[in-house]
Design an enzyme around this catalytic site. Sequence first.
Site, PDB file in Angstrom:
ATOM      1  N   CYS A 133       0.975  -1.109   0.055  1.00  0.00           N
ATOM      2  CA  CYS A 133      -0.112   0.066   0.085  1.00  0.00           C
ATOM      3  C   CYS A 133       1.031   1.385  -0.047  1.00  0.00           C
ATOM      4  O   CYS A 133       1.508   1.447   0.920  1.00  0.00           O
ATOM      5  CB  CYS A 133      -0.834   0.128   1.323  1.00  0.00           C
ATOM      6  SG  CYS A 133      -2.010   1.540   1.294  1.00  0.00           S
ATOM      7  N   GLU A 157      -3.782   1.130  -6.242  1.00  0.00           N
ATOM      8  CA  GLU A 157      -3.012   0.190  -6.546  1.00  0.00           C
ATOM      9  C   GLU A 157      -2.942   0.277  -8.020  1.00  0.00           C
ATOM     10  O   GLU A 157      -3.603   0.489  -8.731  1.00  0.00           O
ATOM     11  CB  GLU A 157      -3.379  -1.123  -5.907  1.00  0.00           C
ATOM     12  CG  GLU A 157      -2.407  -2.280  -5.912  1.00  0.00           C
ATOM     13  CD  GLU A 157      -1.105  -1.895  -5.354  1.00  0.00           C
ATOM     14  OE1 GLU A 157      -0.159  -1.523  -6.131  1.00  0.00           O
ATOM     15  OE2 GLU A 157      -1.015  -1.825  -4.046  1.00  0.00           O
TER      16      GLU A 157
END
Length: 214
Positions: free
Chosen positions: A2, A101
């Site tokens: 992340c 992402e």
Amino acid sequence: MCGRYTLTKLADLLRLIPWLQAPADILEREARYNVAPSQVMPVVTADAVRVAQWGFVPGWAKEPPKVRPINARAETVAASGMFRTALAKRRCLVPADGFYEWKGSKPPKQPYLIRMRDGSPFAFAGLWERWKPTEGDPIETYTILTTAPNELMASIHNRMPVIIPVARYRDWLEGDTATELLQSYPAGEMEAFPVSSRVNSPKNDVPECRVPLG
């Protein structure tokens, strides 16, 4: 991993944590659409809402590491010399309302925004630490825990951040056995959609980063 997230609804999330009072300067922070490592952001600890720098520095370090971990793997965190003390004593919630992402095996990769279906804010499982230099003020830092992807994330990336259910916030912050919470969040409550490549640069911290393509 992340490596970017958004936080535009901090006050909404803090209403779910009524036992803590956030300082006015934290509540009044501007909305963030492209949070990047090394930046200073709000985190919720067991006794306070504070700000810390994203990129973990263990308290025992003589000097901050050249590469400060922005993530910690849930599967190995309890055995890690870098993180195990923080896991036992300094867990935190990292407020967010979306994360990015990138999908693809080679450039140009397509960025996606992942969030709750209803757009509500949520909190990542985090660890925080206070590092004291020989001279100067202490530095508070944090990292975000990651785990295996759920069904939604599996088509985009092989990792996802650990998201703590609202009902378990206090368990994560104060519980003795918190590792049971280190699992992927239910895919049915989340959504993902492609967004503009402008999010690739942390200089672009604008609402357009979150707009779906097409």
